[in-house]
Design a protein around this motif. Structure first.
Motif, mmCIF file in Angstrom:
data_model
loop_
_atom_site.group_PDB
_atom_site.id
_atom_site.type_symbol
_atom_site.label_atom_id
_atom_site.label_comp_id
_atom_site.label_asym_id
_atom_site.label_seq_id
_atom_site.Cartn_x
_atom_site.Cartn_y
_atom_site.Cartn_z
ATOM 1 N N ALA A 255 0.862 -1.191 0.000
ATOM 2 C CA ALA A 255 0.000 0.000 0.000
ATOM 3 C C ALA A 255 0.886 1.223 0.000
ATOM 4 O O ALA A 255 2.033 1.189 0.477
ATOM 5 N N LEU A 256 0.355 2.319 -0.527
ATOM 6 C CA LEU A 256 1.013 3.610 -0.405
ATOM 7 C C LEU A 256 0.606 4.230 0.934
ATOM 8 O O LEU A 256 -0.567 4.197 1.307
ATOM 9 N N VAL A 257 1.566 4.796 1.644
ATOM 10 C CA VAL A 257 1.302 5.451 2.924
ATOM 11 C C VAL A 257 1.456 6.959 2.743
ATOM 12 O O VAL A 257 2.494 7.437 2.273
ATOM 13 N N SER A 258 0.416 7.709 3.100
ATOM 14 C CA SER A 258 0.431 9.172 2.999
ATOM 15 C C SER A 258 0.051 9.730 4.363
ATOM 16 O O SER A 258 -1.120 9.709 4.755
ATOM 17 N N ALA A 259 1.046 10.239 5.092
ATOM 18 C CA ALA A 259 0.827 10.633 6.490
ATOM 19 C C ALA A 259 0.564 12.114 6.679
ATOM 20 O O ALA A 259 0.161 12.532 7.753
ATOM 21 N N GLY A 260 0.797 12.933 5.642
ATOM 22 C CA GLY A 260 0.657 14.374 5.783
ATOM 23 C C GLY A 260 -0.725 14.875 5.411
ATOM 24 O O GLY A 260 -1.563 14.132 4.890
ATOM 25 N N LEU A 261 -0.947 16.150 5.702
ATOM 26 C CA LEU A 261 -2.187 16.814 5.305
ATOM 27 C C LEU A 261 -2.018 17.257 3.858
ATOM 28 O O LEU A 261 -1.325 18.238 3.579
ATOM 29 N N GLU A 262 -2.639 16.555 2.930
ATOM 30 C CA GLU A 262 -2.432 16.808 1.506
ATOM 31 C C GLU A 262 -3.396 17.873 0.988
ATOM 32 O O GLU A 262 -4.569 17.911 1.378
ATOM 33 N N ASP A 263 -2.881 18.698 0.076
ATOM 34 C CA ASP A 263 -3.750 19.650 -0.619
ATOM 35 C C ASP A 263 -4.653 18.922 -1.611
ATOM 36 O O ASP A 263 -5.806 19.274 -1.796
ATOM 37 N N PHE A 264 -4.117 17.909 -2.264
ATOM 38 C CA PHE A 264 -4.894 16.975 -3.081
ATOM 39 C C PHE A 264 -4.315 15.578 -2.910
ATOM 40 O O PHE A 264 -4.915 14.740 -2.279
ATOM 41 N N GLY A 265 -3.148 15.333 -3.471
ATOM 42 C CA GLY A 265 -2.503 14.036 -3.327
ATOM 43 C C GLY A 265 -2.425 13.286 -4.641
ATOM 44 O O GLY A 265 -3.237 12.400 -4.898
ATOM 45 N N MET A 266 -1.442 13.649 -5.483
ATOM 46 C CA MET A 266 -1.272 12.950 -6.752
ATOM 47 C C MET A 266 -0.699 11.551 -6.554
ATOM 48 O O MET A 266 -1.044 10.628 -7.282
ATOM 49 N N ALA A 267 0.183 11.380 -5.577
ATOM 50 C CA ALA A 267 0.769 10.059 -5.337
ATOM 51 C C ALA A 267 -0.299 9.020 -5.000
ATOM 52 O O ALA A 267 -0.259 7.901 -5.545
ATOM 53 N N PRO A 268 -1.288 9.310 -4.135
ATOM 54 C CA PRO A 268 -2.349 8.324 -3.906
ATOM 55 C C PRO A 268 -3.107 7.952 -5.181
ATOM 56 O O PRO A 268 -3.460 6.785 -5.375
ATOM 57 N N VAL A 269 -3.344 8.924 -6.057
ATOM 58 C CA VAL A 269 -4.056 8.616 -7.296
ATOM 59 C C VAL A 269 -3.185 7.747 -8.204
ATOM 60 O O VAL A 269 -3.663 6.790 -8.828
ATOM 61 N N GLU A 270 -1.887 8.045 -8.274
ATOM 62 C CA GLU A 270 -0.982 7.232 -9.090
ATOM 63 C C GLU A 270 -0.929 5.802 -8.566
ATOM 64 O O GLU A 270 -0.920 4.842 -9.355
ATOM 65 N N ALA A 271 -0.898 5.637 -7.249
ATOM 66 C CA ALA A 271 -0.899 4.291 -6.671
ATOM 67 C C ALA A 271 -2.179 3.545 -7.011
ATOM 68 O O ALA A 271 -2.149 2.360 -7.383
ATOM 69 N N GLN A 272 -3.320 4.222 -6.900
ATOM 70 C CA GLN A 272 -4.595 3.584 -7.227
ATOM 71 C C GLN A 272 -4.667 3.223 -8.711
ATOM 72 O O GLN A 272 -5.228 2.195 -9.080
#
Length: 409
Positions: free
Chosen positions: A290-307
Motif C-alpha cells: 500500500a502507499l502510505v500518505s501521512a501528511g495533510l495533503e492539498d490533493f494528493g497525486m501520489a495516492p491517485v498514481e498508486a490507485q
C-alpha cells in the motif's frame, strides 16, 4: 466526492493557438506534483514560455528545460538548489521582477509566490493554486515552530517574516483575475485567506504511465513525498519502527538523512531511495502492499498514481485525501463486512489523528482486510483524475467556454 461537471460543448482550440501565453511557476528544482501539472500545461499550450524564480538545470524533464524563457535575479546565485528555502523573504521581490510584457493569457501554477507576478494591464491572469502559501498561513507552526531545529531561537524573526509574507500574499491575490484550485479543500482555504471564490480542476494523472502489474504486491510499503515538514515523514518513521515492516521512501532528503540512511534506532527496515525515474516509480507503485500518505495533503497525486497501479492507500483522512481516495476510517474496518465493503468500493484506509500511533493502528487494520481492494475498482476510481479530463477542462476554461470556471472569479 464532489462532482466536477463542466457543461457546454468541447472547446474550440483556435483561441489557444493564436494567443501568446506565459506559464509562471515558483521554481524548477525537480519533477514533483507541481512540475507534472506544468508539464501537461506546456503540452496544452505549446507556444507558451515558462517563467520561474530559479531553475536548477537538468532537474526537470527536457520538455520543461527547453521552455524556460526567464528567471529572476535569484537564479544568478551560485549553488542555489541547496539553500533557496532560506531566501523566502526575497521571493516576493523576485517574482515581481519577472517581465511579462506582451503575454496574454498568463497562467501561474502557484504554491508560494508565482501568483504574485505583475501581469500587463490588459492580460488575463489565471492562477492554478496548488495551495495558499502554507509557510505563512495555517502551517506556520509546522515549518517555524519551537520544535523545529533552531525554531525557539529564530521564532521572533520568523514571526516578523511571516507577518510580512501574509500582507504581501493577500495583496498579491488581487492580481489574479481567476483562481482555479486543485481541490475543494484548497478552494476553501483560498476563500478563507484571500476572500476569493475558486472553481476546482483536479490535477492530472496519466493513467497510461501507471498500470497494475500481474505480479501483484511484494512485502513492502511505499511513501512518495519530499522530506518536508507538511509530509510528516516523522510519523512514518515512528509507526514503522513499531511495526517493523519494510517501507521504501521515495523523495528528496534533508539534513542527516541526505546520505540515504535515516537517523535513530530501529530504522533498518526503512529504505530511502531519493528521487527515482518515472519507470521505477510506476514499478514501485505496482508492487507495494500500500502507499502510505501521512501528511495533510492539498490533493494528493501520489495516492491517485498508486490507485491507478491497482494498489490501495493508507492516508491521513483530512484535507485533499478526502477527495483523492474513497476511504474508510480505520476504526470502522472491523465493523464492515466484505459485501458492504465491495459495494462501497473503498480504495483506502484512513486515520483521523496525525500521530504515529494512529498510523500504526491504520496499518494494522489494513492488513486484516488487505484482500478487499480489487485492482479494477482502484483503477476505476483513479480514472476520474486522468489527464484527458484535466486537459478538456483547461481548454474550455482558456477558450471561455467553461461556465462553472468563470463562476470562480
Amino acid at each position: 466526492m464532489p462532482k466536477e461537471s463542466l457543461p457546454g460543448p468541447a472547446a474550440d482550440p483556435e483561441p489557444l493557438r493564436s494567443a501568446r501565453p506565459a506559464l509562471v511557476h515558483d521554481w524548477l528544482t525537480g519533477m514533483r506534483g507541481g512540475e507534472k501539472v506544468l508539464e501537461v500545461l506546456c503540452e496544452l499550450l505549446p507556444q507558451a514560455d515558462v517563467f520561474t524564480l530559479f531553475h536548477v538545470k537538468g532537474s526537470v524533464k527536457p520538455a520543461l528545460e527547453d521552455r524556460v524563457a526567464g528567471c529572476s535575479f535569484l537564479n544568478r546565485l551560485p549553488g542555489l538548489g541547496g539553500y533557496y528555502r532560506y531566501l523566502l523573504p526575497l521571493f516576493p521581490l523576485a517574482v515581481e521582477g519577472l517581465r511579462l510584457d506582451g503575454y496574454d493569457p498568463i497562467v501561474s501554477v502557484s504554491h508560494c509566490v508565482a501568483k504574485g507576478v505583475l501581469p500587463p494591464p490588459a492580460s488575463r491572469h489565471v492562477c492554478y493554486c496548488l495551495t495558499p502559501m502554507r509557510y505563512c498561513w495555517d502551517l506556520f507552526p509546522l515549518y517555524f515552530g519551537s520544535e523545529r531545529p533552531g525554531g525557539a531561537v529564530f521564532r521572533p524573526f520568523s514571526s516578523l517574516v511571516a507577518h510580512y509574507l501574509r500582507l504581501w500574499d493577500l495583496a498579491a491575490s488581487s492580481r489574479v483575475k481567476q483562481f482555479i484550485a486543485v481541490s475543494n479543500f484548497v478552494a476553501a482555504r483560498i476563500r478563507t485567506y484571500y476572500g476569493r471564490r475558486a472553481a476546482v480542476i483536479y490535477p492530472p494523472v496519466d493513467l497510461k504511465r501507471f498500470q497494475p502489474s500481474p505480479g501483484g504486491a511484494k512485502d513492502f510499503y511505499l511513501v512518495v513525498a519530499p522530506d518536508a515538514p507538511n509530509k510528516r515523514i516523522d510519523l512514518v518513521l515512528e509507526a514503522f519502527r513499531r511495526l517493523d515492516r519494510p517501507v521504501k521512501i521515495v523523495g528528496g532528503l534533508r539534513g542527516p538523512r541526505r546520505n540515504g540512511r535515516p537517523e535513530g534506532p530501529g530504522t533498518r527496515n526503512v529504505e530511502w531511495l531519493g528521487w527515482v525515474s518515472e519507470e521505477r516509480l510506476a514499478d514501485l507503485y505496482a508492487h507495494c502492499r500500500a502507499l502510505v500518505s501521512a501528511g495533510l495533503e492539498d490533493f494528493g497525486m501520489a495516492p491517485v498514481e498508486a490507485q491507478a497501479c491497482g494498489r490501495p492507500v493508507i492516508a491521513y483522512g483530512a484535507g485533499g485525501a478526502l477527495e483523492s481516495v474513497r476511504g474508510i476510517q480505520a476504526r470502522d474496518v472491523p465493523k464492515t463486512d466484505r459485501g458492504e465493503w465491495l459495494r462501497r468500493g473503498y480504495t483506502a484506509v484512513v486515520f483521523d489523528r496525525p500521530t504515529g500511533q494512529a498510523l500504526t493502528e491504520a496499518v494494522e487494520c489494513f492488513e486484516k482486510v488487505e484482500d478487499r481492494f480489487p485492482a479494477e475498482v482502484l483503477r476505476e476510481w483513479a480514472a476520474r483524475f486522468d489527464r484527458t479530463v484535466f486537459e478538456d477542462k483547461w481548454r474550455r476554461l482558456l477558450s471561455g467556454r467553461c461556465g462553472e470556471c468563470r463562476a470562480g472569479i
